[in-house]
Scaffold this motif. Structure first.
Motif, PDB file in Angstrom:
ATOM      1  N   VAL A   1      -2.173   2.749  -2.694  1.00 19.73           N
ATOM      2  CA  VAL A   1      -1.337   1.282  -2.174  1.00 19.73           C
ATOM      3  C   VAL A   1      -0.164   1.990  -1.121  1.00 19.73           C
ATOM      4  N   ALA A   2       0.219   3.521  -1.154  1.00 17.67           N
ATOM      5  CA  ALA A   2       1.137   3.968  -0.452  1.00 17.67           C
ATOM      6  C   ALA A   2       0.804   5.524  -0.329  1.00 17.67           C
ATOM      7  N   LEU A   3       1.443   6.220   0.640  1.00 12.25           N
ATOM      8  CA  LEU A   3       1.381   7.583   0.798  1.00 12.25           C
ATOM      9  C   LEU A   3       2.658   8.087   0.732  1.00 12.25           C
ATOM     10  N   LEU A   4       3.329   8.972  -0.014  1.00 14.99           N
ATOM     11  CA  LEU A   4       4.611   9.728  -0.023  1.00 14.99           C
ATOM     12  C   LEU A   4       4.594  11.173   0.334  1.00 14.99           C
ATOM     13  N   GLU A   5       5.562  11.626   0.818  1.00 14.65           N
ATOM     14  CA  GLU A   5       5.648  12.944   1.067  1.00 14.65           C
ATOM     15  C   GLU A   5       6.840  13.495   0.504  1.00 14.65           C
ATOM     16  N   SER A   6       6.780  14.627  -0.273  1.00 13.67           N
ATOM     17  CA  SER A   6       7.949  15.473  -0.909  1.00 13.67           C
ATOM     18  C   SER A   6       7.775  16.847  -0.753  1.00 13.67           C
ATOM     19  N   MET A   7       8.817  17.472  -0.498  1.00 11.54           N
ATOM     20  CA  MET A   7       8.371  19.024  -0.141  1.00 11.54           C
ATOM     21  C   MET A   7       7.180  19.435   0.220  1.00 11.54           C
ATOM     22  N   LYS A   8       6.827  18.666   1.511  1.00 15.32           N
ATOM     23  CA  LYS A   8       5.640  19.056   2.293  1.00 15.32           C
ATOM     24  C   LYS A   8       4.397  18.753   1.504  1.00 15.32           C
ATOM     25  N   MET A   9       4.278  18.210   0.462  1.00 12.97           N
ATOM     26  CA  MET A   9       3.246  17.631  -0.431  1.00 12.97           C
ATOM     27  C   MET A   9       3.014  16.081  -0.023  1.00 12.97           C
ATOM     28  N   GLU A  10       1.712  16.047  -0.002  1.00 10.72           N
ATOM     29  CA  GLU A  10       1.567  14.402   0.236  1.00 10.72           C
ATOM     30  C   GLU A  10       1.079  13.738  -1.276  1.00 10.72           C
ATOM     31  N   ILE A  11       1.727  12.693  -1.590  1.00 11.07           N
ATOM     32  CA  ILE A  11       1.758  12.146  -3.192  1.00 11.07           C
ATOM     33  C   ILE A  11       1.157  10.840  -2.730  1.00 11.07           C
ATOM     34  N   PRO A  12       0.009  10.467  -3.286  1.00 17.56           N
ATOM     35  CA  PRO A  12      -0.650   9.187  -3.545  1.00 17.56           C
ATOM     36  C   PRO A  12       0.032   8.123  -4.198  1.00 17.56           C
ATOM     37  N   VAL A  13       0.414   7.201  -4.039  1.00 19.42           N
ATOM     38  CA  VAL A  13       0.844   6.155  -5.093  1.00 19.42           C
ATOM     39  C   VAL A  13      -0.419   5.103  -5.351  1.00 19.42           C
ATOM     40  N   ILE A  14      -0.547   5.111  -6.471  1.00 23.21           N
ATOM     41  CA  ILE A  14      -1.800   4.330  -7.062  1.00 23.21           C
ATOM     42  C   ILE A  14      -1.353   2.986  -8.021  1.00 23.21           C
ATOM     43  N   ALA A  15      -2.061   1.778  -7.548  1.00 23.64           N
ATOM     44  CA  ALA A  15      -1.933   0.989  -8.460  1.00 23.64           C
ATOM     45  C   ALA A  15      -2.512   1.182  -9.915  1.00 23.64           C
ATOM     46  N   GLU A  16      -1.764   0.841 -11.102  1.00 21.84           N
ATOM     47  CA  GLU A  16      -2.183   1.272 -12.361  1.00 21.84           C
ATOM     48  C   GLU A  16      -2.814  -0.198 -12.860  1.00 21.84           C
ATOM     49  N   VAL A  17      -2.541  -1.143 -12.262  1.00 26.41           N
ATOM     50  CA  VAL A  17      -3.323  -2.527 -12.675  1.00 26.41           C
ATOM     51  C   VAL A  17      -3.777  -3.247 -11.680  1.00 26.41           C
ATOM     52  N   PRO A  18      -4.596  -4.067 -11.825  1.00 31.99           N
ATOM     53  CA  PRO A  18      -5.126  -4.955 -10.709  1.00 31.99           C
ATOM     54  C   PRO A  18      -4.326  -6.283 -10.328  1.00 31.99           C
ATOM     55  N   GLY A  19      -4.016  -6.699  -9.164  1.00 23.59           N
ATOM     56  CA  GLY A  19      -3.346  -7.800  -8.950  1.00 23.59           C
ATOM     57  C   GLY A  19      -3.238  -8.147  -7.245  1.00 23.59           C
ATOM     58  N   VAL A  20      -2.347  -8.973  -6.909  1.00 22.61           N
ATOM     59  CA  VAL A  20      -2.260  -9.283  -5.688  1.00 22.61           C
ATOM     60  C   VAL A  20      -0.927  -8.990  -5.175  1.00 22.61           C
ATOM     61  N   VAL A  21      -0.754  -8.249  -3.938  1.00 16.15           N
ATOM     62  CA  VAL A  21       0.317  -7.762  -3.427  1.00 16.15           C
ATOM     63  C   VAL A  21       1.354  -8.957  -3.011  1.00 16.15           C
ATOM     64  N   THR A  22       2.602  -9.194  -3.755  1.00 12.55           N
ATOM     65  CA  THR A  22       3.262 -10.136  -3.325  1.00 12.55           C
ATOM     66  C   THR A  22       4.454  -9.842  -2.286  1.00 12.55           C
ATOM     67  N   ALA A  23       5.028  -8.572  -2.537  1.00 12.07           N
ATOM     68  CA  ALA A  23       5.892  -7.901  -1.604  1.00 12.07           C
ATOM     69  C   ALA A  23       5.768  -6.501  -1.590  1.00 12.07           C
ATOM     70  N   VAL A  24       6.096  -6.078  -0.227  1.00 10.64           N
ATOM     71  CA  VAL A  24       6.118  -4.719   0.442  1.00 10.64           C
ATOM     72  C   VAL A  24       7.485  -4.244   0.605  1.00 10.64           C
ATOM     73  N   LYS A  25       8.243  -3.485   0.155  1.00 11.46           N
ATOM     74  CA  LYS A  25       9.707  -3.176  -0.040  1.00 11.46           C
ATOM     75  C   LYS A  25       9.880  -1.929   0.872  1.00 11.46           C
ATOM     76  N   VAL A  26       8.836  -1.389   1.113  1.00 10.62           N
ATOM     77  CA  VAL A  26       9.038  -0.092   2.070  1.00 10.62           C
ATOM     78  C   VAL A  26       7.917  -0.111   3.256  1.00 10.62           C
ATOM     79  N   ALA A  27       8.465   0.824   4.476  1.00 12.80           N
ATOM     80  CA  ALA A  27       7.845   0.981   5.541  1.00 12.80           C
ATOM     81  C   ALA A  27       7.504   2.455   5.750  1.00 12.80           C
ATOM     82  N   ALA A  28       6.577   2.866   6.634  1.00 10.91           N
ATOM     83  CA  ALA A  28       6.609   4.246   7.104  1.00 10.91           C
ATOM     84  C   ALA A  28       7.963   4.608   7.635  1.00 10.91           C
ATOM     85  N   GLY A  29       8.177   5.884   7.199  1.00 16.94           N
ATOM     86  CA  GLY A  29       9.560   6.347   7.838  1.00 16.94           C
ATOM     87  C   GLY A  29      10.514   6.366   6.938  1.00 16.94           C
TER      88      GLY A  29
END
Length: 76
Positions: free
Chosen positions: A34-62
């Protein structure tokens, strides 16, 4: 009045947001990226652990997030 159950997807570390791959109203399955983060030059995928419908996105690229910050909210 029953309170609607929501699932918050949170950051597990301090990181920069490289991108968000879903938008409000999108259906996600358990295991979807659902998202991709970066920390210490490593890309970290953010994975949904359960199914559902997105009701809010609280962050943006950057954005920079702290451990525990809410990235997205899902409704089962």
């Amino acid at each position: 009045m029953a309170r609607e159950q929501v699932i918050e997807i949170v950051s597990e570390m301090v990181a920069g947001v490289l991108g968000v791959s879903v938008e409000v109203g999108a259906r996600v399955a358990a295991g979807d990226e659902v998202a991709l983060l970066e920390s210490m030059k490593m890309e970290i995928p953010v994975i949904a652990e359960v199914p559902g419908v997105v009701t809010a996105v609280k962050v943006a690229a950057g954005d920079v997030v702290q451990e525990g910050d809410v990235l997205l909210v899902l409704s089962p």
